[in-house]
Design a protein around this motif. Structure first.
Motif, PDB file in Angstrom:
ATOM      1  N   ASP A   1       0.829  -1.205   0.000  1.00 24.52           N
ATOM      2  CA  ASP A   1       0.000   0.000   0.000  1.00 24.52           C
ATOM      3  C   ASP A   1       0.865   1.258   0.000  1.00 24.52           C
ATOM      4  O   ASP A   1       0.545   2.247  -0.688  1.00 24.52           O
ATOM      5  CB  ASP A   1      -0.924  -0.003   1.221  1.00 24.52           C
ATOM      6  CG  ASP A   1      -1.972  -1.102   1.145  1.00 24.52           C
ATOM      7  OD1 ASP A   1      -2.253  -1.559   0.023  1.00 24.52           O
ATOM      8  OD2 ASP A   1      -2.508  -1.489   2.207  1.00 24.52           O
ATOM      9  N   ASP A   2       1.960   1.232   0.748  1.00 21.71           N
ATOM     10  CA  ASP A   2       2.850   2.401   0.783  1.00 21.71           C
ATOM     11  C   ASP A   2       3.493   2.646  -0.579  1.00 21.71           C
ATOM     12  O   ASP A   2       3.653   3.792  -1.011  1.00 21.71           O
ATOM     13  CB  ASP A   2       3.927   2.201   1.852  1.00 21.71           C
ATOM     14  CG  ASP A   2       3.343   2.217   3.256  1.00 21.71           C
ATOM     15  OD1 ASP A   2       2.245   2.785   3.423  1.00 21.71           O
ATOM     16  OD2 ASP A   2       3.977   1.663   4.179  1.00 21.71           O
ATOM     17  N   ARG A   3       3.864   1.565  -1.265  1.00 20.64           N
ATOM     18  CA  ARG A   3       4.442   1.733  -2.606  1.00 20.64           C
ATOM     19  C   ARG A   3       3.432   2.350  -3.569  1.00 20.64           C
ATOM     20  O   ARG A   3       3.768   3.242  -4.351  1.00 20.64           O
ATOM     21  CB  ARG A   3       4.905   0.377  -3.139  1.00 20.64           C
ATOM     22  CG  ARG A   3       6.119  -0.204  -2.412  1.00 20.64           C
ATOM     23  CD  ARG A   3       6.554  -1.508  -3.043  1.00 20.64           C
ATOM     24  NE  ARG A   3       7.660  -2.117  -2.322  1.00 20.64           N
ATOM     25  CZ  ARG A   3       8.227  -3.266  -2.683  1.00 20.64           C
ATOM     26  NH1 ARG A   3       7.783  -3.923  -3.738  1.00 20.64           N
ATOM     27  NH2 ARG A   3       9.242  -3.753  -1.980  1.00 20.64           N
ATOM     28  N   SER A   4       2.209   1.866  -3.475  1.00 26.38           N
ATOM     29  CA  SER A   4       1.167   2.431  -4.342  1.00 26.38           C
ATOM     30  C   SER A   4       0.941   3.901  -4.029  1.00 26.38           C
ATOM     31  O   SER A   4       0.750   4.722  -4.933  1.00 26.38           O
ATOM     32  CB  SER A   4      -0.140   1.642  -4.170  1.00 26.38           C
ATOM     33  OG  SER A   4       0.038   0.287  -4.515  1.00 26.38           O
ATOM     34  N   GLN A   5       0.987   4.237  -2.744  1.00 27.19           N
ATOM     35  CA  GLN A   5       0.797   5.634  -2.350  1.00 27.19           C
ATOM     36  C   GLN A   5       1.938   6.503  -2.862  1.00 27.19           C
ATOM     37  O   GLN A   5       1.726   7.647  -3.296  1.00 27.19           O
ATOM     38  CB  GLN A   5       0.682   5.736  -0.828  1.00 27.19           C
ATOM     39  CG  GLN A   5       0.328   7.134  -0.321  1.00 27.19           C
ATOM     40  CD  GLN A   5      -1.003   7.614  -0.836  1.00 27.19           C
ATOM     41  OE1 GLN A   5      -1.969   6.844  -0.875  1.00 27.19           O
ATOM     42  NE2 GLN A   5      -1.081   8.882  -1.242  1.00 27.19           N
ATOM     43  N   ARG A   6       3.181   5.983  -2.812  1.00 30.32           N
ATOM     44  CA  ARG A   6       4.315   6.768  -3.310  1.00 30.32           C
ATOM     45  C   ARG A   6       4.179   7.044  -4.806  1.00 30.32           C
ATOM     46  O   ARG A   6       4.447   8.152  -5.277  1.00 30.32           O
ATOM     47  CB  ARG A   6       5.629   6.022  -3.035  1.00 30.32           C
ATOM     48  CG  ARG A   6       6.037   5.985  -1.585  1.00 30.32           C
ATOM     49  CD  ARG A   6       7.511   5.624  -1.449  1.00 30.32           C
ATOM     50  NE  ARG A   6       7.825   4.374  -2.123  1.00 30.32           N
ATOM     51  CZ  ARG A   6       7.757   3.179  -1.531  1.00 30.32           C
ATOM     52  NH1 ARG A   6       7.358   3.084  -0.280  1.00 30.32           N
ATOM     53  NH2 ARG A   6       8.090   2.095  -2.185  1.00 30.32           N
ATOM     54  N   LEU A   7       3.751   6.043  -5.532  1.00 28.96           N
ATOM     55  CA  LEU A   7       3.558   6.244  -6.971  1.00 28.96           C
ATOM     56  C   LEU A   7       2.444   7.252  -7.236  1.00 28.96           C
ATOM     57  O   LEU A   7       2.545   8.081  -8.153  1.00 28.96           O
ATOM     58  CB  LEU A   7       3.234   4.904  -7.637  1.00 28.96           C
ATOM     59  CG  LEU A   7       4.364   3.872  -7.659  1.00 28.96           C
ATOM     60  CD1 LEU A   7       3.869   2.557  -8.235  1.00 28.96           C
ATOM     61  CD2 LEU A   7       5.546   4.391  -8.458  1.00 28.96           C
ATOM     62  N   GLU A   8       1.389   7.196  -6.445  1.00 32.91           N
ATOM     63  CA  GLU A   8       0.298   8.150  -6.621  1.00 32.91           C
ATOM     64  C   GLU A   8       0.752   9.561  -6.281  1.00 32.91           C
ATOM     65  O   GLU A   8       0.398  10.530  -6.982  1.00 32.91           O
ATOM     66  CB  GLU A   8      -0.884   7.744  -5.731  1.00 32.91           C
ATOM     67  CG  GLU A   8      -2.121   8.618  -5.900  1.00 32.91           C
ATOM     68  CD  GLU A   8      -2.730   8.507  -7.284  1.00 32.91           C
ATOM     69  OE1 GLU A   8      -3.396   9.478  -7.717  1.00 32.91           O
ATOM     70  OE2 GLU A   8      -2.540   7.465  -7.929  1.00 32.91           O
ATOM     71  N   ASP A   9       1.561   9.721  -5.220  1.00 37.00           N
ATOM     72  CA  ASP A   9       2.077  11.048  -4.870  1.00 37.00           C
ATOM     73  C   ASP A   9       2.985  11.590  -5.969  1.00 37.00           C
ATOM     74  O   ASP A   9       2.945  12.788  -6.287  1.00 37.00           O
ATOM     75  CB  ASP A   9       2.842  10.970  -3.541  1.00 37.00           C
ATOM     76  CG  ASP A   9       1.934  10.629  -2.375  1.00 37.00           C
ATOM     77  OD1 ASP A   9       0.706  10.809  -2.505  1.00 37.00           O
ATOM     78  OD2 ASP A   9       2.455  10.167  -1.325  1.00 37.00           O
ATOM     79  N   GLU A  10       3.807  10.710  -6.538  1.00 36.43           N
ATOM     80  CA  GLU A  10       4.682  11.154  -7.628  1.00 36.43           C
ATOM     81  C   GLU A  10       3.870  11.595  -8.834  1.00 36.43           C
ATOM     82  O   GLU A  10       4.187  12.602  -9.488  1.00 36.43           O
ATOM     83  CB  GLU A  10       5.629  10.017  -8.011  1.00 36.43           C
ATOM     84  CG  GLU A  10       6.645  10.405  -9.080  1.00 36.43           C
ATOM     85  CD  GLU A  10       7.607   9.274  -9.388  1.00 36.43           C
ATOM     86  OE1 GLU A  10       8.415   9.421 -10.317  1.00 36.43           O
ATOM     87  OE2 GLU A  10       7.547   8.226  -8.692  1.00 36.43           O
ATOM     88  N   LYS A  11       2.828  10.870  -9.109  1.00 38.62           N
ATOM     89  CA  LYS A  11       1.961  11.241 -10.234  1.00 38.62           C
ATOM     90  C   LYS A  11       1.322  12.608  -9.990  1.00 38.62           C
ATOM     91  O   LYS A  11       1.284  13.466 -10.896  1.00 38.62           O
ATOM     92  CB  LYS A  11       0.881  10.177 -10.416  1.00 38.62           C
ATOM     93  CG  LYS A  11      -0.153  10.526 -11.477  1.00 38.62           C
ATOM     94  CD  LYS A  11      -1.258   9.479 -11.506  1.00 38.62           C
ATOM     95  CE  LYS A  11      -2.359   9.898 -12.469  1.00 38.62           C
ATOM     96  NZ  LYS A  11      -3.495   8.926 -12.461  1.00 38.62           N
ATOM     97  N   GLN A  12       0.813  12.829  -8.776  1.00 37.01           N
ATOM     98  CA  GLN A  12       0.195  14.111  -8.465  1.00 37.01           C
ATOM     99  C   GLN A  12       1.212  15.245  -8.528  1.00 37.01           C
ATOM    100  O   GLN A  12       0.892  16.364  -8.979  1.00 37.01           O
ATOM    101  CB  GLN A  12      -0.454  14.055  -7.080  1.00 37.01           C
ATOM    102  CG  GLN A  12      -1.638  13.109  -7.006  1.00 37.01           C
ATOM    103  CD  GLN A  12      -2.238  13.038  -5.617  1.00 37.01           C
ATOM    104  OE1 GLN A  12      -1.748  13.680  -4.674  1.00 37.01           O
ATOM    105  NE2 GLN A  12      -3.306  12.254  -5.462  1.00 37.01           N
ATOM    106  N   GLY A  13       2.464  14.987  -8.089  1.00 36.71           N
ATOM    107  CA  GLY A  13       3.490  16.020  -8.166  1.00 36.71           C
ATOM    108  C   GLY A  13       3.792  16.415  -9.605  1.00 36.71           C
ATOM    109  O   GLY A  13       3.962  17.616  -9.919  1.00 36.71           O
ATOM    110  N   LEU A  14       3.878  15.439 -10.493  1.00 37.73           N
ATOM    111  CA  LEU A  14       4.125  15.746 -11.907  1.00 37.73           C
ATOM    112  C   LEU A  14       2.960  16.516 -12.523  1.00 37.73           C
ATOM    113  O   LEU A  14       3.164  17.449 -13.314  1.00 37.73           O
ATOM    114  CB  LEU A  14       4.373  14.448 -12.680  1.00 37.73           C
ATOM    115  CG  LEU A  14       5.661  13.695 -12.311  1.00 37.73           C
ATOM    116  CD1 LEU A  14       5.719  12.364 -13.052  1.00 37.73           C
ATOM    117  CD2 LEU A  14       6.887  14.542 -12.635  1.00 37.73           C
ATOM    118  N   GLU A  15       1.744  16.135 -12.161  1.00 41.12           N
ATOM    119  CA  GLU A  15       0.588  16.868 -12.680  1.00 41.12           C
ATOM    120  C   GLU A  15       0.577  18.311 -12.165  1.00 41.12           C
ATOM    121  O   GLU A  15       0.202  19.243 -12.892  1.00 41.12           O
ATOM    122  CB  GLU A  15      -0.698  16.146 -12.282  1.00 41.12           C
ATOM    123  CG  GLU A  15      -0.895  14.799 -12.985  1.00 41.12           C
ATOM    124  CD  GLU A  15      -2.141  14.088 -12.521  1.00 41.12           C
ATOM    125  OE1 GLU A  15      -2.731  14.540 -11.495  1.00 41.12           O
ATOM    126  OE2 GLU A  15      -2.537  13.093 -13.158  1.00 41.12           O
TER     127      GLU A  15
END
Length: 297
Positions: free
Chosen positions: A121-135
């Motif tokens: 779950d933490d890995r998925s959250q990190r990927l989601e945070d990275e995606k939001q940062g790029l957006e």
């Protein structure tokens, strides 16, 4: 004696015998002989020819077996059979491999399984945070009145991030330290490489091993009684300094069948400690690629 009283000479005498076939037979007898069919000589009844002794009756199952064996296989059927055999063998190997991989988790405790799920779950959250940062960066570039200045700021920030990944700049932040004592000399380079890969998968942003910075192109080799890291020989104890989220890094190393358990099976001692500040100051010289060039204009 008158004419009517004269005896007739053409009629036989009442007591005289009659001969057959002389034309002197009486009319009823002659008529009977004409109506009867000619006599046929009696023959003995024909006996039926002896038949061959009947064999045992063939059942449907026996006929099916005779039709199946010996087999009459065509070339096309043989090719199809070989393909199906190869497919079945591959599936069996894959199932066996998956079963071996799941042995460690099958015997894991409930808290270990919960910890693994939390890590995913933490890995998925990190990927989601990275995606939001790029957006967010894209929106800032699109909405900024001075897009050139905003692009310059983002470029500088991106350069720092890439410098940390490339090992050309120092970094600090929360993380862990992992110390591996190898008194038996049983720790192999591939075991340390597994530790590096597991840390990267858990979100490690900067790694240093015994004063050598670990980057994307790092390789580990056997170097006598030690280990070579990018050509630099290091000896036990092996000390990892890792920057990242401690709550993700430590569980990744302690999962059943993971790095710590593997090293302990080799009679090595592993100690993992969390820290709020880890300094990774080993640097790598920036290397200019021989062939690759930037494609941006």
């Amino acid at each position: 004696m008158n004419d009517h009283d004269e005896p007739r000479h053409d009629q036989p005498h009442p007591g005289a015998p009659r001969r057959a076939g002389t034309g002197h037979e009486d009319e009823p007898t002659a008529r009977l002989r004409k109506e009867l069919p000619p006599e046929v000589a009696a023959t003995a009844p024909e006996e039926p020819a002896p038949s061959a002794p009947a064999g045992p009756e063939v059942t449907g199952r026996q006929r099916l077996a005779q039709g199946l064996w010996p087999p009459r296989v065509s070339r096309a059927q043989l090719i199809v059979a070989l393909l199906l055999f190869g497919l079945g063998f591959g599936l069996a190997v894959q199932v066996a491999s998956n079963s071996d991989d799941g042995n460690a988790l099958r015997g894991a405790r409930q808290e270990d399984l919960v910890r693994i799920l939390d890590e995913l779950d933490d890995r998925s959250q990190r990927l989601e945070d990275e995606k939001q940062g790029l957006e967010k960066q894209r929106e800032e570039l699109e909405n900024s009145s001075d897009q050139a200045e905003e692009a310059r700021k983002q470029t500088v920030e991106k350069e720092k991030q890439l410098g940390i990944l490339a090992g050309t700049v120092a970094a600090e932040g929360p993380g862990i330290t992992m110390t591996i004592e190898d008194t038996k000399g049983t720790v192999e380079p591939d075991m340390l490489l597994d530790a590096v890969q597991e840390l990267r998968a858990a979100g490690a942003e900067a790694i240093q091993v015994n004063g050598v910075r670990v980057v994307a192109g790092t390789f580990l080799t056997d170097s006598g009684n030690g280990v070579g890291v990018d050509g630099n020989k290091i000896n036990a104890p092996y000390r990892f300094k890792v920057i990242g989220k401690p709550q993700d890094l430590e569980p990744a190393l302690n999962i059943p069948g993971g790095v710590v358990q593997t090293l302990e099976k080799e009679q090595a001692t592993v100690v993992v400690e969390r820290s709020t500040k880890i300094v990774v100051d080993a640097l790598r010289a920036a290397k200019r690629p021989d062939y690759a060039r930037s494609s941006s204009r």
